[in-house]
Design an enzyme around this catalytic site. Structure first.
Site, PDB file in Angstrom:
ATOM      1  N   HIS A  58      22.372  61.871  44.367  1.00  0.00           N
ATOM      2  CA  HIS A  58      21.909  62.063  42.982  1.00  0.00           C
ATOM      3  C   HIS A  58      21.184  60.793  42.498  1.00  0.00           C
ATOM      4  CE1 HIS A  58      22.655  63.535  38.689  1.00  0.00           C
ATOM      5  NE2 HIS A  58      22.277  62.293  38.518  1.00  0.00           N
ATOM      6  N   GLU A  59      21.789  59.628  42.764  1.00  0.00           N
ATOM      7  CA  GLU A  59      21.196  58.374  42.270  1.00  0.00           C
ATOM      8  C   GLU A  59      19.916  58.025  43.031  1.00  0.00           C
ATOM      9  OE1 GLU A  59      22.258  57.505  39.526  1.00  0.00           O
ATOM     10  OE2 GLU A  59      24.141  58.611  39.601  1.00  0.00           O
TER      11      GLU A  59
ATOM     12  N   GLN B 196      17.193  54.771  34.576  1.00  0.00           N
ATOM     13  CA  GLN B 196      17.948  55.325  33.442  1.00  0.00           C
ATOM     14  C   GLN B 196      18.177  54.297  32.341  1.00  0.00           C
ATOM     15  OE1 GLN B 196      21.097  57.199  36.185  1.00  0.00           O
ATOM     16  NE2 GLN B 196      20.984  58.615  34.465  1.00  0.00           N
TER      17      GLN B 196
ATOM     18  N   HIS C 289      17.082  59.752  41.575  1.00  0.00           N
ATOM     19  CA  HIS C 289      16.536  59.107  40.363  1.00  0.00           C
ATOM     20  C   HIS C 289      15.447  58.103  40.717  1.00  0.00           C
ATOM     21  CE1 HIS C 289      18.774  60.555  36.925  1.00  0.00           C
ATOM     22  NE2 HIS C 289      19.939  60.344  37.495  1.00  0.00           N
TER      23      HIS C 289
ATOM     24  N   GLY D 136      27.866  57.120  38.317  1.00  0.00           N
ATOM     25  CA  GLY D 136      26.722  56.499  38.970  1.00  0.00           C
ATOM     26  C   GLY D 136      25.622  56.300  37.950  1.00  0.00           C
TER      27      GLY D 136
ATOM     28  N   CYS E 280      24.374  64.620  34.393  1.00  0.00           N
ATOM     29  CA  CYS E 280      23.602  63.373  34.461  1.00  0.00           C
ATOM     30  C   CYS E 280      23.564  62.737  33.078  1.00  0.00           C
ATOM     31  CB  CYS E 280      22.187  63.693  34.938  1.00  0.00           C
ATOM     32  SG  CYS E 280      21.117  62.251  35.046  1.00  0.00           S
ATOM     33  N   LEU E 281      23.733  61.418  33.038  1.00  0.00           N
ATOM     34  CA  LEU E 281      23.679  60.697  31.760  1.00  0.00           C
ATOM     35  C   LEU E 281      22.333  60.912  31.065  1.00  0.00           C
ATOM     36  CD1 LEU E 281      25.129  57.203  32.835  1.00  0.00           C
ATOM     37  CD2 LEU E 281      26.362  59.258  32.146  1.00  0.00           C
TER      38      LEU E 281
HETATM   39 NI    NI Z   1      21.718  61.146  36.900  1.00  0.00          NI
END
Ligand code: NI
Length: 148
Positions: free
Chosen positions: A128-129, A48, A132, A43, A86-87
């Site tokens: 999670h997204e 991000q 963000h 995701g 997480c990225l």
């Molecule tokens: Ni993330």
């Protein structure tokens, strides 16, 4: 963008209806998809990749879906704990409690309304997204300090 970048800590504004179906939005989603695939993520949210706007991509059983201005309209009573990463928080993992299922209303990139109920891992990605887009990182939701 990584932890510490201010854009990850802001509430992202809604996508303007005028932008639905636009080349700009199409390019943003393409950029996000490339970044997600390159990082082997499941995701990704627009902040991000440096865009403070309410757009995210999430891997579903049928492949990645792009959601615009998403909202959770219903949550299960049941919660599940599982590991997340997480990225934008490289090298860190932790146990986060999330709703087992969530019902989401959003727009597709072309502006069509979409509504679905996500369960289990897909529901986790969605939560999670969506976090963000509200300036929240999974590390804010860790139940206990990480074991070092
Ligand atoms: Ni993330």
């Amino acid at each position: 963008m990584t932890e510490g970048d201010e854009i990850l800590r802001r509430r992202a504004p809604e996508v303007d209806p005028k932008e639905l179906g636009s080349e700009k939005l199409r390019r943003l989603i393409e950029d996000m998809a490339e970044t997600m695939v390159a990082a082997k993520g499941v995701g990704i949210a627009a902040p991000q990749v440096g865009e403070s706007t309410r757009v995210f991509l999430a891997d579903s059983a049928d492949g990645p879906v792009a959601l615009i201005n998403p909202r959770i309209v219903k949550k299960s009573k049941k919660m599940i704990k599982d590991e997340e990463g997480c990225l934008s928080v490289p090298g860190r993992w932790g146990t986060v409690e999330r709703y087992k299922s969530v019902t989401v209303e959003a727009l597709a990139p072309d502006g069509k309304p979409v509504s679905f109920t996500a369960e289990n891992f897909f529901a986790r990605i969605v939560q999670h997204e969506l976090d963000h887009l509200d300036g929240i990182l999974f590390i804010d939701r860790l139940k206990a300090p990480e074991a070092l």
